[in-house]
Design an enzyme around this catalytic site. Structure first.
Site, PDB file in Angstrom:
ATOM      1  CE  LYS A 171      -1.571   3.054   2.598  1.00  0.00           C
ATOM      2  NZ  LYS A 171      -1.742   4.139   1.635  1.00  0.00           N
ATOM      3  CD  GLU A 246      14.062   2.675   9.413  1.00  0.00           C
ATOM      4  OE1 GLU A 246      14.300   3.768   9.979  1.00  0.00           O
ATOM      5  OE2 GLU A 246      14.754   1.659   9.609  1.00  0.00           O
ATOM      6  CB  CYS A 280      13.209  10.263   7.381  1.00  0.00           C
ATOM      7  SG  CYS A 280      13.438   9.020   6.151  1.00  0.00           S
ATOM      8  CD  GLU A 379      10.533  14.017  10.484  1.00  0.00           C
ATOM      9  OE1 GLU A 379       9.506  13.356  10.661  1.00  0.00           O
ATOM     10  OE2 GLU A 379      11.561  13.547   9.971  1.00  0.00           O
TER      11      GLU A 379
HETATM   12  P1  ADP Z   1       2.578  11.347   6.504  1.00  0.00           P
HETATM   13  O1  ADP Z   1       2.009  12.229   7.560  1.00  0.00           O
HETATM   14  O2  ADP Z   1       3.979  11.631   6.158  1.00  0.00           O
HETATM   15  O3  ADP Z   1       1.696  11.141   5.317  1.00  0.00           O
HETATM   16  P2  ADP Z   1       1.678   8.795   7.506  1.00  0.00           P
HETATM   17  O4  ADP Z   1       2.258   7.971   8.592  1.00  0.00           O
HETATM   18  O5  ADP Z   1       0.310   9.334   7.682  1.00  0.00           O
HETATM   19  O6  ADP Z   1       2.728   9.930   7.224  1.00  0.00           O
HETATM   20  O7  ADP Z   1       1.688   7.982   6.129  1.00  0.00           O
HETATM   21  C1  ADP Z   1       2.617   6.974   5.820  1.00  0.00           C
HETATM   22  C2  ADP Z   1       1.862   5.795   5.238  1.00  0.00           C
HETATM   23  O8  ADP Z   1       0.992   5.267   6.246  1.00  0.00           O
HETATM   24  C3  ADP Z   1       0.940   6.163   4.062  1.00  0.00           C
HETATM   25  O9  ADP Z   1       0.989   5.135   3.107  1.00  0.00           O
HETATM   26  C4  ADP Z   1      -0.397   6.255   4.717  1.00  0.00           C
HETATM   27  O10 ADP Z   1      -1.463   6.029   3.823  1.00  0.00           O
HETATM   28  C5  ADP Z   1      -0.322   5.142   5.733  1.00  0.00           C
HETATM   29  N1  ADP Z   1      -1.285   5.260   6.823  1.00  0.00           N
HETATM   30  C6  ADP Z   1      -1.799   6.370   7.377  1.00  0.00           C
HETATM   31  N2  ADP Z   1      -2.695   6.057   8.345  1.00  0.00           N
HETATM   32  C7  ADP Z   1      -2.733   4.713   8.415  1.00  0.00           C
HETATM   33  C8  ADP Z   1      -3.450   3.769   9.222  1.00  0.00           C
HETATM   34  N3  ADP Z   1      -4.316   4.133  10.149  1.00  0.00           N
HETATM   35  N4  ADP Z   1      -3.228   2.463   9.001  1.00  0.00           N
HETATM   36  C9  ADP Z   1      -2.337   2.057   8.080  1.00  0.00           C
HETATM   37  N5  ADP Z   1      -1.655   2.879   7.286  1.00  0.00           N
HETATM   38  C10 ADP Z   1      -1.833   4.192   7.452  1.00  0.00           C
END
Ligand code: ADP
Length: 477
Positions: A171, A246, A280, A379
């Site tokens: 994903k 990470e 990062c 950050e």
């Molecule tokens: P950013 O704020 O940099 O977008 P995220 O941690 O929200 O960082 O996003 C990193 C990845 O995690 C993306 O692929 C996002 O779709 C996914 N993501 C965000 N929320 C969830 C969740 N509740 N469960 C699984 N994956 C998630």
């Protein structure tokens, strides 16, 4: 415009289309990509589970050939894929092509690793018994990736997962489906059996959450924010599943009195501002000893004046746009916070208008910052860095380590004594001497400490620690 669909059980499926927007020009649609739902993700996980027994027993030459073919096609299409990357994420074209080449190198590396799988045979402490230690694939691996390295991060998770005989549900981040779709298409055409690699684009809170809650994933590898990382960890513990995280960084870059000024300025400018500060491993804390402080700030400010912020595809652009409006708001909010906290705005701070409506922000430098300010502790993930003045090396090291994070840590010095001491005592997974905090090799371990990372290292041969599980077999001779 054609719809790029999800790949589930070897079929391209999905109808709900989301527009992929170019951050250099918010009016431009890069392409339309499917947005999956919970049922799509369940189907993808089931397909990966069904494909595992056969794939895990597939020959190493078969896996080698698919990974090698993938590497070759990415390399051959580096310019076109680089343009796609620059258009959907906003890093400059040379950076985007560089990242694409890196993805090809990663697939090449793991194509080689597939042929180097090995175990150990050792004598038992009990005479007449033989002991074999081998590495088995884990099962179905869930891969969740962020937007800032749209091709390299998927590559460094997918390549080892497949190399060691796992099946995958992938994903990608919502903002960058283009590169994700392209590498899945390449791998699919390279001959992967159906269900071995499944792509489900869509919302993290919808399809990502199904991965977290699934009892069928044996491993979950995640790169993204600290908040989501924590959810991945908690859900993985609930399901007794291996996980690897990470997350963020607040990487220090130390400049000592004896530093070569040009080396220090180039490394600090690169660490803080290249790739729009959206790495990062970027450095947003520049810790400078007082003897060189004023000279360094003056030289870095001069350097920042020469950096061109513009369309990612335009020749001569040094810094592309911020990835989207939400990240831009985060960056500008932090610039306000820095001012309110009493740091001095030495350069930048404002948005820039260009020919097209993009999310362009000036590289922004604060001076007179202290390490307890929010701009020094949290950050930001944008082209915003602060200079913290310290007395000497000892205070610099203490300040560098005084952070919740521990991904990368850099120093500019001509002293062997300080360089050696810093390498030994920096509390970070990666240490850079006279080099930017960002910019790492593809064949050696990548990862950090403290709140930056959890689990074993990614990349290089160390990747097998996460993507395999050890088996110890005893045989009566
Ligand atoms: P950013 O704020 O940099 O977008 P995220 O941690 O929200 O960082 O996003 C990193 C990845 O995690 C993306 O692929 C996002 O779709 C996914 N993501 C965000 N929320 C969830 C969740 N509740 N469960 C699984 N994956 C998630």
């Amino acid at each position: 415009m054609a719809l790029h669909q999800n790949l589930i059980a070897g079929e391209w499926v999905g109808s709900e289309a989301v527009a992929n927007i170019n951050p250099s020009n918010a009016n431009e649609v890069v392409g339309h990509y499917a947005s999956g739902n919970a049922a799509d993700m369940e189907a993808a996980i089931a397909a990966a589970k069904a494909a595992f027994p056969e794939w895990s027993r597939s020959g190493i030459l078969h896996r080698h050939t698919i990974l090698k073919k993938t590497s070759d096609e990415i390399q051959a299409r580096k310019d076109e894929l680089g343009v796609l990357l620059a258009r959907e994420e906003g890093k400059t074209l040379p950076e985007a092509i560089g990242e694409t080449i890196r993805a090809a190198q990663i697939f090449d590396f793991f194509a080689g690793e597939a042929l180097r799988l090995a175990g150990e045979t050792v004598p038992s402490v009990r005479p007449g018994i033989g002991v074999e230690i081998t590495r088995d694939p884990l099962g179905v691996i869930g891969i969740i990736t962020p937007w800032n390295f749209p091709i390299a991060i998927p590559a460094w998770k997918i390549a080892p997962a497949l190399c060691y005989g796992n099946t995958v549900v992938f994903k990608p981040a919502e903002l960058v489906p283009g590169c994700a779709w392209a590498i899945v298409d390449i791998l699919h055409r390279a001959g992967l059996p159906k269900g071995v690699l499944n792509l489900v684009m869509g919302k993290g809170s919808v399809v990502g959450q199904v991965m977290l809650d699934s009892p069928h994933l044996s491993g979950l590898t995640f790169t993204g924010s600290t908040g989501t990382g924590k959810r991945v960890a908690l859900a993985s513990i609930e399901h007794n599943r291996k996980f690897q995280l990470e997350m963020g960084g607040k990487n220090p870059f130390v400049v000592l009195d004896d530093a070569e000024l040009t080396v220090a300025v180039e490394a600090a400018a690169n660490s803080g501002f290249f790739s729009t500060g959206q790495r990062c491993t970027a450095s947003s804390r520049i810790i400078v000893t007082e003897g060189i402080h004023d000279k360094f700030v003056a030289a870095l400010t001069e350097k920042l004046k020469t950096l061109v912020v513009d369309d990612a595809l335009r020749a001569g652009t040094h810094i592309g746009p911020v990835v989207d409006a939400r990240q831009l708001k985060t960056d500008t909010d932090y610039i306000e916070i820095g001012k309110q906290e009493g740091a001095k705005l030495a350069f930048g701070g404002g948005m820039i208008e260009r020919e097209n409506p993009g999310f362009f922000l000036q590289p922004t430098l604060f001076t007179e910052a202290t390490n307890d300010m929010r701009i020094s502790r949290e950050e930001i993930f944008g082209p915003v860095a602060s200079v913290i003045r310290v007395k000497n090396y000892e205070e610099a090291l203490a300040t560098a380590n005084d952070t919740n994070f521990g991904l990368s840590s850099g120093i500019a010095t001509t002293s062997l004594k300080y360089a050696t001491h810093f390498k030994r005592n920096a509390e970070a997974g990666m240490v850079m001497v006279n080099l930017p905090t960002a910019g790492v090799d593809f064949h050696v371990p990548f990862g950090g400490r403290k709140a930056s990372s959890f689990g074993s290292r990614e990349q290089g041969k160390y990747a097998n620690e996460f993507f395999t599980t050890v088996k110890t077999a005893y045989t009566l001779a």
